[in-house]
Structure formats: C-alpha cells, structure tokens
Design a protein around this motif. Structure first.
Motif, short mmCIF file in Angstrom:
data_model
loop_
_atom_site.label_atom_id
_atom_site.label_comp_id
_atom_site.label_asym_id
_atom_site.label_seq_id
_atom_site.Cartn_x
_atom_site.Cartn_y
_atom_site.Cartn_z
N ILE A 27 6.87 -8.77 6.25
CA ILE A 27 5.90 -8.61 5.23
C ILE A 27 5.41 -7.21 5.28
CG2 ILE A 27 3.80 -9.43 4.30
CD1 ILE A 27 4.64 -12.35 5.30
N SER A 28 5.40 -6.73 6.46
CA SER A 28 4.54 -5.31 6.60
C SER A 28 5.80 -4.27 6.11
CB SER A 28 4.29 -5.10 7.90
OG SER A 28 5.52 -4.68 8.94
N HIS A 29 6.97 -4.71 5.73
CA HIS A 29 7.65 -3.73 5.04
C HIS A 29 7.91 -3.97 3.81
CE1 HIS A 29 8.43 -2.96 9.47
NE2 HIS A 29 8.89 -1.79 9.06
N VAL B 108 -5.99 -6.60 5.73
CA VAL B 108 -7.25 -6.18 4.72
C VAL B 108 -7.22 -4.72 4.49
CG1 VAL B 108 -9.67 -6.18 4.31
CG2 VAL B 108 -8.57 -8.13 5.22
N PHE B 109 -6.80 -3.94 5.55
CA PHE B 109 -7.03 -2.31 5.46
C PHE B 109 -5.68 -1.99 4.27
CE2 PHE B 109 -9.20 -3.31 9.16
CZ PHE B 109 -10.33 -2.28 9.36
N ILE C 94 -6.40 -0.29 1.32
CA ILE C 94 -6.81 1.31 1.54
C ILE C 94 -5.45 1.85 1.61
CG2 ILE C 94 -7.92 3.05 2.69
CD1 ILE C 94 -9.85 0.80 3.56
N ASP C 95 -4.70 1.62 2.47
CA ASP C 95 -3.43 2.23 2.71
C ASP C 95 -2.58 1.43 3.62
OD1 ASP C 95 -1.30 4.15 4.29
OD2 ASP C 95 -2.41 5.42 2.70
N ARG C 96 -1.32 1.36 3.34
CA ARG C 96 -0.49 0.30 4.07
C ARG C 96 -0.34 0.94 5.65
NH1 ARG C 96 4.55 2.25 4.82
NH2 ARG C 96 5.43 3.83 3.44
N ASN C 97 -0.76 2.22 5.78
CA ASN C 97 -0.49 2.58 7.07
C ASN C 97 -1.68 2.16 8.05
OD1 ASN C 97 1.87 4.01 7.04
ND2 ASN C 97 0.94 5.51 5.54
N PHE C 98 -2.92 1.94 7.41
CA PHE C 98 -4.07 1.52 7.80
C PHE C 98 -3.78 -0.11 8.82
CE2 PHE C 98 -7.32 4.22 5.56
CZ PHE C 98 -6.67 5.12 6.11
N LEU D 258 -6.97 -12.92 15.45
CA LEU D 258 -8.18 -12.38 14.49
C LEU D 258 -7.60 -10.85 14.18
CD1 LEU D 258 -11.07 -13.03 13.23
CD2 LEU D 258 -11.99 -11.87 15.38
N THR D 259 -7.02 -10.37 14.86
CA THR D 259 -6.63 -9.05 14.42
C THR D 259 -5.49 -9.01 13.43
OG1 THR D 259 -7.14 -8.08 17.02
CG2 THR D 259 -5.50 -6.92 15.46
#
Length: 223
Positions: free
Chosen positions: A161-163, A24-25, A28-32, A17-18
C-alpha cells in the motif's frame, strides 16, 4: 531521558501505534510516512546503544551472503519481470513510473537516485519494514512461527500500500515481492543484511533498465 525514551518506545504496542500513525503524515507528503517510522526505529536503536541485532542485523556481510543475495535477486528478476508482472499488467495496466521517469538517459539523475535508493530503499526500508515492523509484530503476536508468518503478510500488505503511487498493479506486485522477501527474513531472522542486498540489487536492475530505456523490452518480448 535516553533510557525513558527507549523504555517507552520498546513497549510491545508501540510498533502497532507507529504503523497506524505513520500514514497520517501521508496527507503532508508520502515520504513523511516512511521517515516517521524510520525515526522511531532509529530512536530505539539509539536508546539500545546501537544494538543492531535487535533489528535482525546479527550477521556481517560475507561472501556467502553476497552470493546468496545474487542468486535470489536473479530468481526474483525471472519470477517477477518475466512471469508475475506481465500477467498483472495484462489485467491491471502498466506501472506508474512517473517518479523515476526523469532518469531515462540522464546519467547524473541515475547516479543520484542510485545513491538514494541504496541508502533509503535498500537499507532504510528493510531496516524499517522487516527489521522493525515485521520483527516487532512477530514478537508482539507471540514470537512463534505462525506469528512470524502472520507478521510477514501484514507487513507486506502495508509495504504494498505504501507504493500506491505506482498504481494498483504496483501495489499488488510490491506486496507479492515483499511477501517473498519477508518469508526469506523469516528463515534468516538474524541476517537482515541479506535482504538489504537483495533489495538493492533488485532495484539496481530495475533503475538501470529505466535509465537505458530498456524496461519495456521484456514485456514486449513476452507478448
């Protein structure tokens, strides 16, 4: 309250879930995306009365771990900087390094980003992606050797993907790098600090080359 939060957050499905909610955050900003997941992980750590072993930190840093991390870092540097990355860049273009370009020749910026890197990238990302996500997924999937390998792949895709801000070449390179690191964690499940050191030393080399404006020399030498 502390016990209730801990009991809820340690339910097996919460790690999935996390991982689903965190992106989704990014709107707002990728760091979130990172800090949301890290916040959940630290709430679990807090609820466990700081039982670091729950996140694979069952061994303290010692000489053997330090030497092992240096050897692996050098192997990573040779494997990626001299072999894998030049091939990827040949077909996919160069890495987007705009997020760190301002440290070139900038000593104050270099020192600042090194501190941030060791705290949030080396320690923070390993604590989150390997210590929480990978370990949590492996346990959810049955805690077998196959489940750890599957978890390593899933987590590495997620990490790559986070990069995405580094471009497609960055996503693929980081995925492969993360997969190698995850496989090392699979063999050293109680020694997450080994990965923290490897991650930190690897990023230190990369950032230092950028600071010295020497990061292009390897690819130019190969070509």
């Amino acid at each position: 309250m502390k016990t209730k939060i801990y009991n809820y957050l340690t339910k097996p499905y919460i790690v999935v879930l996390t991982m689903l909610i965190a992106p989704v955050f990014g709107f707002i900003d990728r760091n979130f995306v990172f800090f949301f997941g890290l916040g959940i992980a630290f709430l679990i750590l807090w609820g466990s009365n700081y039982e670091w072993s729950k996140f694979g930190m069952g061994q303290k840093i010692n000489k053997k771990t330090c030497l092992k991390s240096v050897r692996i870092t050098l192997a990573f540097f040779i494997g990626f900087s001299i072999v894998i990355d030049p091939i990827l860049q040949h077909y996919l273009g160069n890495f987007d390094l705009s997020s760190v370009e301002d440290i070139r020749g900038n000593l104050a910026g270099y020192i600042a980003i090194m501190i941030v890197m060791w705290v949030f990238a080396a320690f923070g990302e390993e604590f989150l992606f390997r210590g929480y996500y990978m370990k949590g997924l492996a346990e959810l999937l049955g805690n077998s050797n196959k489940s750890w390998l599957l978890s390593a792949i899933i987590t590495s895709v997620y990490f790559g993907i986070s990069h995405a801000y580094q471009g497609l070449v960055g996503v693929i390179s980081v995925f492969l790098w993360s997969l190698c690191l995850s496989l090392i964690f699979n063999k050293n499940r109680n020694n997450l600090l080994l990965l923290v050191l490897i991650h930190g030393f690897s990023d230190t080399i990369g950032l230092t080359l950028i600071y010295l404006n020497k990061d292009s020399l390897i690819s130019e030498w190969i070509q």
